[in-house]
Design a protein around this motif. Structure first.
Motif, PDB file in Angstrom:
ATOM      1  N   THR A 106     -31.576   2.028   5.663  1.00  8.03           N
ATOM      2  CA  THR A 106     -31.500   2.982   4.560  1.00  8.03           C
ATOM      3  C   THR A 106     -31.161   2.246   3.274  1.00  8.03           C
ATOM      4  N   GLU A 107     -31.206   2.975   2.166  1.00 10.54           N
ATOM      5  CA  GLU A 107     -30.762   2.466   0.879  1.00 10.54           C
ATOM      6  C   GLU A 107     -29.419   3.074   0.490  1.00 10.54           C
ATOM      7  N   THR A 108     -28.703   3.603   1.465  1.00  9.64           N
ATOM      8  CA  THR A 108     -27.387   4.197   1.244  1.00  9.64           C
ATOM      9  C   THR A 108     -26.309   3.139   1.425  1.00  9.64           C
ATOM     10  N   CYS A 109     -25.422   3.039   0.447  1.00  7.85           N
ATOM     11  CA  CYS A 109     -24.298   2.111   0.516  1.00  7.85           C
ATOM     12  C   CYS A 109     -23.065   2.849   1.027  1.00  7.85           C
ATOM     13  N   LEU A 110     -22.384   2.270   1.984  1.00  7.03           N
ATOM     14  CA  LEU A 110     -21.240   2.911   2.630  1.00  7.03           C
ATOM     15  C   LEU A 110     -20.024   1.996   2.568  1.00  7.03           C
ATOM     16  N   ARG A 111     -18.887   2.612   2.273  1.00  6.07           N
ATOM     17  CA  ARG A 111     -17.619   1.894   2.356  1.00  6.07           C
ATOM     18  C   ARG A 111     -16.687   2.644   3.293  1.00  6.07           C
ATOM     19  N   VAL A 112     -16.172   1.941   4.290  1.00  3.99           N
ATOM     20  CA  VAL A 112     -15.180   2.493   5.214  1.00  3.99           C
ATOM     21  C   VAL A 112     -13.847   1.854   4.870  1.00  3.99           C
ATOM     22  N   GLY A 113     -12.883   2.668   4.481  1.00  2.46           N
ATOM     23  CA  GLY A 113     -11.582   2.143   4.073  1.00  2.46           C
ATOM     24  C   GLY A 113     -10.479   3.117   4.417  1.00  2.46           C
ATOM     25  N   GLY A 114      -9.327   2.871   3.823  1.00  8.60           N
ATOM     26  CA  GLY A 114      -8.176   3.736   4.054  1.00  8.60           C
ATOM     27  C   GLY A 114      -6.880   2.973   3.914  1.00  8.60           C
ATOM     28  N   TYR A 115      -5.854   3.510   4.519  1.00  9.45           N
ATOM     29  CA  TYR A 115      -4.551   2.846   4.457  1.00  9.45           C
ATOM     30  C   TYR A 115      -3.651   3.357   5.579  1.00  9.45           C
ATOM     31  N   ILE A 116      -2.638   2.569   5.903  1.00 18.18           N
ATOM     32  CA  ILE A 116      -1.526   2.975   6.768  1.00 18.18           C
ATOM     33  C   ILE A 116      -0.283   2.977   5.886  1.00 18.18           C
ATOM     34  N   ARG A 117       0.436   4.087   5.884  1.00 13.16           N
ATOM     35  CA  ARG A 117       1.575   4.251   4.978  1.00 13.16           C
ATOM     36  C   ARG A 117       2.800   4.740   5.749  1.00 13.16           C
ATOM     37  N   TYR A 118       3.974   4.211   5.352  1.00 10.90           N
ATOM     38  CA  TYR A 118       5.234   4.710   5.915  1.00 10.90           C
ATOM     39  C   TYR A 118       6.195   4.992   4.765  1.00 10.90           C
ATOM     40  N   ASP A 119       6.707   6.246   4.736  1.00 12.06           N
ATOM     41  CA  ASP A 119       7.607   6.695   3.675  1.00 12.06           C
ATOM     42  C   ASP A 119       8.981   7.017   4.243  1.00 12.06           C
ATOM     43  N   ILE A 120      10.013   6.686   3.462  1.00  9.97           N
ATOM     44  CA  ILE A 120      11.395   7.037   3.809  1.00  9.97           C
ATOM     45  C   ILE A 120      12.074   7.570   2.558  1.00  9.97           C
ATOM     46  N   GLY A 121      12.643   8.779   2.646  1.00  9.05           N
ATOM     47  CA  GLY A 121      13.374   9.364   1.532  1.00  9.05           C
ATOM     48  C   GLY A 121      14.803   9.679   1.913  1.00  9.05           C
ATOM     49  N   VAL A 122      15.731   9.467   0.974  1.00  8.51           N
ATOM     50  CA  VAL A 122      17.149   9.768   1.204  1.00  8.51           C
ATOM     51  C   VAL A 122      17.706  10.472  -0.024  1.00  8.51           C
ATOM     52  N   GLY A 123      18.888  11.097   0.137  1.00  4.23           N
ATOM     53  CA  GLY A 123      19.523  11.793  -0.978  1.00  4.23           C
ATOM     54  C   GLY A 123      18.668  12.951  -1.450  1.00  4.23           C
TER      55      GLY A 123
END
Length: 366
Positions: A53-70
């Motif tokens: 095909t002439e379709t351009c594809l990007r496969v991406g993303g992220y892994i994230r870890y959040d911590i909140g206090v107070g």
């Protein structure tokens, strides 16, 4: 003699059959041509042509870890042991962490057509999050479709952030940029059109469905639009929005200034129709008006300082500062500190108690 003749005859027959088979031509299937993946650098790094095909594809993303206090943790939650032992009478309260682990998968497909770039974008979040139900802490899995939209020639249709947010940009590079909301705080169905001029001028308009108590209850949609002018030194933008459910309006004006390659700042002001404190899809801040300002300073090749200060006419005050540090390529660590004053009675806030909050985000992009 008969037995010897029998064995000799059998051996000759076997050799004759084997020879006949060996004489047959061996047919070897020709290998199919290999179609190697081609890099597509038209839209940036990470894109490749889908084979055939002439379709351009990007496969991406992220892994994230959040911590909140107070202030950014879970406050005033029931002490489970004390609550059970007291028979549900004495309700001792504790403070504890907010935590979230998220895996985000992003798919971006683009093709050039006679009407412009045809784009399809999707982001799905898989996450495990601390929450509070009936004043008790809990944690659960969830799947969230954050973005799913199609773009072509300036038109966009699908689910994503409100045009009221994206066209004028977000309120700085801090994580907690919407403690005092500057537009719809969740995603929505939207149909929008954006015109981009060659001189830095752009304009757009969108009709949207809303979410929760802002979800349409008739065929009259929420309407938002704006104009923007951008240059190398920064830009200015003006936005407006009409909430058709609660029949309220809101507007924003923003100025961005890029002083040099390492330092930039912004200031944004919002004004809304605040009839007896009614809900407002495009104006979630408390009171008639609010002001957001902040800066970004790149202090090294790996570190960046970001700030935001917000104040409303109901005297709500928020100050946020963080340091985004790229530990290694693809891995960013961001500690953030928040101070809040006169924020307990804000109708848009789920927080109370302590005025200080800490937040830590660790994110691996790919």
């Amino acid at each position: 003699m008969n037995i010897r003749s029998f064995f000799l005859g059998s051996t000759a027959a076997l050799l004759a059959v084997s020879g006949a088979r060996a004489a047959d031509a061996v047919v070897v299937a020709e290998p199919e041509p290999v179609e190697y993946v081609r890099v597509c650098d038209v839209y940036g790094t990470g894109f490749y042509y889908m084979p055939g095909t002439e379709t351009c594809l990007r496969v991406g993303g992220y892994i994230r870890y959040d911590i909140g206090v107070g202030f950014l943790g879970e406050e005033d939650v029931l002490d489970k042991k004390d609550f059970v032992e007291s028979g549900g009478v004495t309700r001792n309260l504790n403070d504890t962490y907010y935590k979230r682990a998220r895996a985000a998968l992003q798919l971006d497909a683009r093709t050039e057509t006679e009407l412009g770039t045809l784009r399809a974008y999707t982001q799905v979040n898989f996450q495990y999050t601390t929450d509070v139900e009936d004043d008790f802490t809990t944690a659960s899995d969830a799947v969230d479709l954050e973005h799913a939209y199609i773009e072509l020639g300036g038109f966009l249709i699908g689910k994503t952030d409100s045009f009221f947010l994206t066209f004028s940009d977000f309120a700085g590079n801090v994580i907690q940029d919407d403690l005092i909301g500057y537009g719809p705080i969740d995603n929505t169905h939207t149909i929008s059109y954006t015109f981009h001029g060659s001189n830095g001028f752009s304009a757009g308009v969108a009709v949207e469905e809303g979410y929760e108590e802002f979800t349409l209850d008739s065929y009259v949609p929420h309407v938002t639009g704006g104009v923007k002018y951008t240059q190398g030194w920064g830009g200015v933008s003006v936005m407006g929005g009409y909430d058709s459910v609660w029949e309220e309006w809101a507007a924003k004006a923003r100025l961005d200034v890029k002083f040099n390659e390492t330092f930039s700042a912004f200031v944004m002001a919002g004004l809304k129709d605040d009839d007896d404190g009614e809900s407002n899809f495009y104006g979630p801040w408390d009171g008639d008006w609010a002001i957001w300002t902040g800066f970004t300073a790149k202090v090294s090749q790996k570190a960046m300082i970001n700030t935001q200060i917000t104040y409303t006419d109901s005297e709500d005050f928020i100050a946020v500062a963080n340091v985004m540090y790229e530990l290694v390529p693809g891995l960013r660590v961001t500690p953030e500190l928040v101070y809040a004053d006169n924020f307990d009675d804000d109708v848009d806030s789920d927080f109370d108690g302590s005025n200080f909050g800490g937040f830590l985000r660790i994110q691996r992009n790919f």
